[in-house]
Scaffold this active site. Structure first.
Site, PDB file in Angstrom:
ATOM      1  N   THR A 149       0.821  -1.200   0.000  1.00 37.36           N
ATOM      2  CA  THR A 149       0.000   0.000   0.000  1.00 37.36           C
ATOM      3  C   THR A 149       0.861   1.259   0.000  1.00 37.36           C
ATOM      4  OG1 THR A 149      -1.656  -1.185   1.289  1.00 37.36           O
ATOM      5  CG2 THR A 149      -1.815   1.219   1.248  1.00 37.36           C
TER       6      THR A 149
ATOM      7  N   GLY B 198      -9.022  -4.891   2.757  1.00 40.19           N
ATOM      8  CA  GLY B 198      -8.088  -4.835   3.871  1.00 40.19           C
ATOM      9  C   GLY B 198      -8.235  -3.553   4.660  1.00 40.19           C
ATOM     10  N   ASP B 199      -7.153  -3.118   5.277  1.00 37.72           N
ATOM     11  CA  ASP B 199      -7.210  -1.960   6.165  1.00 37.72           C
ATOM     12  C   ASP B 199      -7.163  -0.627   5.441  1.00 37.72           C
ATOM     13  OD1 ASP B 199      -4.386  -2.686   5.562  1.00 37.72           O
ATOM     14  OD2 ASP B 199      -3.985  -0.860   6.695  1.00 37.72           O
TER      15      ASP B 199
ATOM     16  N   GLY C  78      -3.433  -6.391   5.824  1.00 37.66           N
ATOM     17  CA  GLY C  78      -4.499  -5.642   6.455  1.00 37.66           C
ATOM     18  C   GLY C  78      -5.235  -6.395   7.537  1.00 37.66           C
TER      19      GLY C  78
ATOM     20  N   THR D 189       0.908  -0.151   6.430  1.00 40.46           N
ATOM     21  CA  THR D 189       1.039  -0.945   5.211  1.00 40.46           C
ATOM     22  C   THR D 189       1.459  -2.354   5.603  1.00 40.46           C
ATOM     23  OG1 THR D 189       2.253  -1.153   3.111  1.00 40.46           O
ATOM     24  CG2 THR D 189       3.403  -0.079   4.916  1.00 40.46           C
TER      25      THR D 189
END
Length: 306
Positions: A150, A180-181, A204, A201
């Site tokens: 990310t 994901g996050d 996630g 990053t």
């Protein structure tokens, strides 16, 4: 005071350009979006934007988010296809009192109404890697792609405002619908101009278990430096994972304080990132060693790392 920080070597060009924008009076939000967009547009980075690696079904689905540290408003999109720059959609959604986080078709329809550019986000290289993986493996594991991850950018401008932007195509060979996050406030990012900003990053599913970005900003509110807050938040989650019989996992964190200090922490052997403050923009790295230090480095030293 102005400062900026972004994850991985892939953010360096965008962070450098965004830092120049900050020096010329551009607001933190616009600078952060520019830095993220630069990564989204480059097909060489295989986990963000154009050229991102597909999921199990061969589709490239993208997540992005933006947060304004002055208002605590955020915007985000998840599981979108064919939006050339998901970060622009997230930026446009920020400020809405409701309906600020959109998924799938709804997010894509919003992008069309806003006149944002669309494109097929697949590339011959990304689809070749997907096809080769499908032909070789029947179980298609959900391992994080270790080429890049990310892109997260945190920015601070001379007015004291802060902003956070994130963007990803998620795990290679992820399950259809997996998120994901990255677009989730408190886990993938959090930004409060009074206390600081943070972003995460890595995998996630692990990051969300610790709500790590909110935890870091909360620690800075209590007086910890960005470096201390990142390390202590990470240590707490890793300790719990080890108690549960799990490995530390793949997690890296960045943070920025209102006075322009930045920090990072990682479970990896080396985590490179880009940052700029009153002096200049440069590449930095932090190693996962006791009493490790953040130090500026050049491309040659980082050869072979992500």
């Amino acid at each position: 005071m102005r400062a900026i920080i972004g994850t991985w070597k892939m953010s360096f060009a965008g962070v450098s350009e965004a830092f120049d924008m900050l020096k010329n009076g551009v607001p933190a939000g616009e600078a952060a979006v520019h830095a993220v967009k630069t990564v989204e547009d480059n097909p060489a980075f295989r986990s963000v934007g154009f050229g991102g690696l597909p999921g199990r079904d061969g589709r490239v689905t993208l997540d992005a988010a933006f947060m304004d540290g002055r208002t605590l408003r955020m915007g985000g999109v998840m599981s979108v296809e064919n939006i050339q720059n998901p970060i622009l959609a997230a930026y446009r959604l920020c400020g809405r009192p409701t309906n600020c986080l959109l998924a799938g078709r709804g997010a894509e329809e919003f992008a069309v109404r806003e006149g944002l550019p669309l494109r097929d986000m697949r590339t011959p290289d990304s689809m070749k890697q997907w096809a080769e993986t499908v032909s070789k493996r029947s179980d298609m594991p959900l391992d994080a792609y270790r080429g890049h991850d990310t892109v997260c950018v945190l920015a601070l401008d001379d007015s004291g405002n802060m902003a956070a932007g994130t963007s990803t195509s998620g795990l290679f060979m992820k399950e259809p619908g997996r998120v994901g996050d990255t677009p989730l406030i408190g886990s993938g990012f959090y930004c409060d101009a009074r206390f600081g900003a943070a972003a995460a990053t890595g995998v996630g599913e692990d990051i969300m278990r610790g709500c790590l970005s909110y935890e870091i900003v909360s620690r800075m509110r209590k007086g910890e430096t960005p470096r201390e807050a990142c390390q202590n938040a990470l240590d707490e989650l890793v300790k719990r994972k080890l108690e549960l019989g799990e490995e530390a996992g793949n997690i890296s964190l960045i943070a920025l304080s209102p006075d322009g200090m930045f920090g990072a922490a990682t479970t990896l052997s080396v985590f490179p990132f880009a940052a700029g403050n009153e002096k200049n923009a440069a590449l930095y790295m932090i190693e996962n060693l006791q009493n490790s230090v953040i130090e500026p480095v050049n491309e040659e030293k980082l050869a072979g790392t992500d």
